[in-house]
Every structure is written in structure tokens, then in C-alpha cells.
Design an enzyme around this catalytic site. Sequence first.
Site, mmCIF file in Angstrom:
data_model
loop_
_atom_site.group_PDB
_atom_site.id
_atom_site.type_symbol
_atom_site.label_atom_id
_atom_site.label_comp_id
_atom_site.label_asym_id
_atom_site.label_seq_id
_atom_site.Cartn_x
_atom_site.Cartn_y
_atom_site.Cartn_z
ATOM 1 C CB THR A 163 -1.156 0.133 1.416
ATOM 2 O OG1 THR A 163 -1.719 -1.270 1.492
ATOM 3 C CG2 THR A 163 -2.118 1.268 1.628
ATOM 4 C CB VAL A 206 -3.388 -2.292 -5.747
ATOM 5 C CG1 VAL A 206 -3.603 -1.364 -7.046
ATOM 6 C CG2 VAL A 206 -1.778 -2.700 -6.135
ATOM 7 C CG ASN A 207 -4.684 -6.609 -0.681
ATOM 8 O OD1 ASN A 207 -4.398 -6.274 -0.154
ATOM 9 N ND2 ASN A 207 -5.715 -7.887 -1.082
ATOM 10 C CB SER A 225 -9.327 -0.564 4.613
ATOM 11 O OG SER A 225 -7.632 -0.527 3.716
ATOM 12 C CB SER A 226 -6.038 -2.185 8.188
ATOM 13 O OG SER A 226 -6.148 -3.417 8.291
#
Length: 573
Positions: free
Chosen positions: A383, A402-403, A454-455
Site C-alpha cells: 500500500t 492495490v492490496n 480496510s486497515s
Amino acid sequence: MNLFRPLRHFALLAVLCAGAVHAAGDGAPQGSQATATAAVPGRTAIASAHFLATEAGHEIIAAGGNAFDAAVAVAMALAVVEPSSSGIGGGAFFLLHRASDGKDVFVDAREVAPAAVSRDWYLDDAGNPDRDRSVNGPLAAGIPGQPAGLVWLAEHYGRLPLAKSLAPAIRLASEGFPVDEKYRQLIGMRVEALRRHPDAARQFLVAGEMPELGHVIVQPDLARTIERLAERGFDGFYKGTTARRLVTGVNEAGGSWTLDDLSNYRVKEREPIRLRYRDHEIVTSPPSSSGGVVIAQILNILSVWDLKKMTAVQRVHLVVEAMRRGYRDRGIYLGDPDFVEMPLAMLLSPDYAAGLRASIRLDQATPSSMLPGSDNAPRGTDTTHFSIIDADGNMVSATLSVNLPYGSAFVPPGTGVLLNNEMDDFALVADAPNAYGLIGREANAPAAGKRMLSSMTPTFVRGPDRTLVIGTPGGSRIITMVLLGVLEFIDGADAKGIVGTRRIHHQYLPDVISAEPDALATETVHALEAMGHTVDAGRREWGNMHVAIWNRASGELEAASDPRSESGRAIVR
């Protein structure tokens, strides 16, 4: 810095015992901390993961843009020169502060699931998760949100036309950029996946192999796609030529997108989570980010202990136990607020934290398997983040992704768009860990048009004299890194001290304390293990944090990029 060695930085974690944290998810009004002085910075600070992106932001500031225009330029430049971590085929969170009226707002440009989504896509014949389908190829990709987010920033907050702010990225895609060591390191993890898809291989590899240092990566298809976005705004990506090529490419490769999936995408503006800690106001990310809720819970749990009077072992133990409980609740309760009723008032309540705290023993670790929530015990810099403060005091904390590195490793032909693999961030099977070891349940189950949890945790912190803009990549470790950075700032650290601090992490499952080299003394590790903790200490570094600080009393601006990455650049100009 080293937060957890004996007799060093006692005061840092002592901030945790200064009284209960009051958190609110419904937008409590800003307190008096928001502006301690009428002065403005007078200069601009930008810190990002690549020097070419930082320079792109300053180029747009010099052209008359503000922080929000610069954010468009930095984000799209990163999409070109740091494709492993973010891009036009991914998603983003933007936490904004507008100086003219004091508005704080969270712009949610997270990816969403396509309408045809089915959990069956990601299961093998035995009903178990098929990780290859959820991380590689077109089934792994959610509908991108970052292009819509950049259009939103330009139209609602910027001064310049979108085309002006996107010009540096178009130039970088057309003329190319040289491969550096970070590019080689991350692409080395995904060469095999990229080779599966001809357009991705042509764009990022050289004759199917990792490019050499200094090789110039030119992306003409991506340049033309950005040009269409610049010319037509939202319709230039989500409708017309780009949209047709995306849908055709995805479906011919085995995915299931429609033109409506793209044209129906919408950015969401959300009220940030706010909490007060000591004499600081923390403004942070609400769902579909899990970060703000978890940070508030951790601080609430720890608030009653006088950690300053405890040993280093006891301090680490209590921080870890608070992290453990916060991450457990993340997996159970949190998801897309447009789809899920979440008990945020409960989760953010000091009274609820008191109940969680009651199960913590001072002398013994709590096995995660003993906490209600799961019977399973199943694990980046994939990320990116940038922080901006402009001359007028406008601020942007932006985390984009985009992970996994290089996302799904799939590029639909003729687009240059590297698609994300964020579908793996859904709970595709209840309590089965994703690529980061995070678990989830129905609150984060996939559904048509739903945002995956998400984180990513872009955050502002305002104290009596100083304001911090902070965030970081790092997968499941993002939340704990931001937490520790916030505590460093409250304790008086400068920008370089914050990004350089040594980090620890616990995320409920797997039931392991992770620690960077030199974060924990050897005797501390042994004592924690004697209490029942499992410690994985000192094998590698993590994170790529970028921060900016405005001292409102003196007018001084600072910016710093994480020393763990040689590509990052922080410039005050």
C-alpha cells in the site's frame, strides 16, 4: 527510537494512562485545539513514498494549486512510478482538512465488489478458500475507486482543472521512470503471477524477467488512460473507451464485470472518527476503514493504568493485550457502513473498554483462542501513503492501495491499468484468514457494490501547539503503526523520530507479538515468553510511514519519510 526497551522512553507510553479517551463516531464538533494561532504555514510540506511523486505535488503547488490539487498529482504519480503499491486500478482513503472553514472530511474511494460477486468464485471443490483466485487474476479485483476519488478532490476541493493536476503523471507514464531497488524487490515477489498475463508482463517485466536497475519503464497505454480521465473526468474512466476495455479484458480472462459496475461507482464522504486524548484531538478514519475504531478501543482499554510506573515487560504486555482485543472486534463487527449496522457507540465507549479490560491479567497472556470470537487460529509494504500540509493550512492524509504487491497482477489489454486484488480483503469464508492473517465474519462478507473492510488509517492529531498528518502502508500492521506514531507525537517527537520509531504489533490471530529489530530488549522477549506470549522479534523491518507536522505556535513545518525505504522523499518548500 525504541519504545519498549527498559528505562527508555517511559514517558511515551505513559501517555496511555492520562485518563479515559472519549471517542465519537458521529462527528463531535472540533475543539479549541483545532487552531491555536491564526498563523498559516506559509510553505508546503509533502512526504510520499517516491521522490518523483513528491516533486509532482510541489510542481502543482507552484502552478497555483492547493493541498488537494497536489494530492491528485501525488496520487497519480505514485500510480505510475510505484505500481506495486497503488494505482488507477485500486482504491484510496483521503482524510482532508480545509483551512478556510475548518472542515474535516473522510473521502472514501475504496473499491467495491462487482454485482455478480459470489463466494463460490473463491472456493475449491471441497469448499475451502482458493487463495489463488482471490489474489491473482481478474476474479481478485474489485471495481476501482481511486480515479473517482481524484476527480472528487479536484471538483470539490481543488483550485486547478483536473487535467493540470494529472499532467505530471501523464508525463511520467509517457517518458518513463528508472527502476530502483524497491521496484526490483517487490516485483521479485510477483514475477510468476505477472507472467501469466501478457499485458502485465509487457508493462512491468523485460522479456518475462525482472528489469535491471536503471531500466526505464514506459507505459503508453496507461498514459492514454490517464489522458482520457483528464479530459472527461469521471466519464473518462468509468464510461466510454476505458470502461469498455476494462470490462472486455476482465471478462475474457474469466472475471465478471459489467459496464454498470463501473458507471454506478460512487465516492462516499463520511464523518471522521474523533477522540480526545490528554490535550490532543485525534481525527481518524471511520468504516469502511477499521483503523479509527481499533485505535480508539486500544486507547480506552489502556487509559486507566499508570504505565510509567510499570516495567518494560508489563507495558508491552498491556499494549499487546489491548491490541489483541481491538483486532478481535475488528473481525467480528466491522464492515461497509452502507451495508452493515455496526455497534459503533458500544465499540467506542469507555464503558465497553472497561469490560474488555477486566479480562486482562497483569501477569499472564490471554490466548486469543480463549477470547469469544473464533475457534480458528490460522498472517507489507503493498500500500502507499502520503501527507501534505500546504501554505494556507489545508491538509491531506491519503492512503492508497492495490492490496498485495502488484495487486492481481492483471492488466486488461489496451488500458495500462493494473487491477487490485482487494476481493481478498472480504471475509470470503467466515473466520478463515486472508493474506494478512486477518479474519472476518458476515459484517465483511462480499456483496454486490459493497466495500471490503480496510486497515488503512489516515489520521490527523491536533495538540495545543502542533498538528500531525500521519499514515502508513503495512497491511494489517497499519493500525498499530499509526497508533505508535500518534503516541510518539503526543510525547513530543519530531517528524524524523516518528517515522523512525521501532515497532511492535499484535492482531489477535495469529497469536504472535511481532517486533522489529531492536524494538524489544532480549530480556524483555524472554520475560514476555514466560508470561505465555509468543514473540517473533527482530527478523525484519516493516512499514513506509510518511508524516508532516505544523508547529502552529512557531510556524515551522516538518516532513519526514520512513528511513526503511530509500525511495521516499519529504520536502518542505
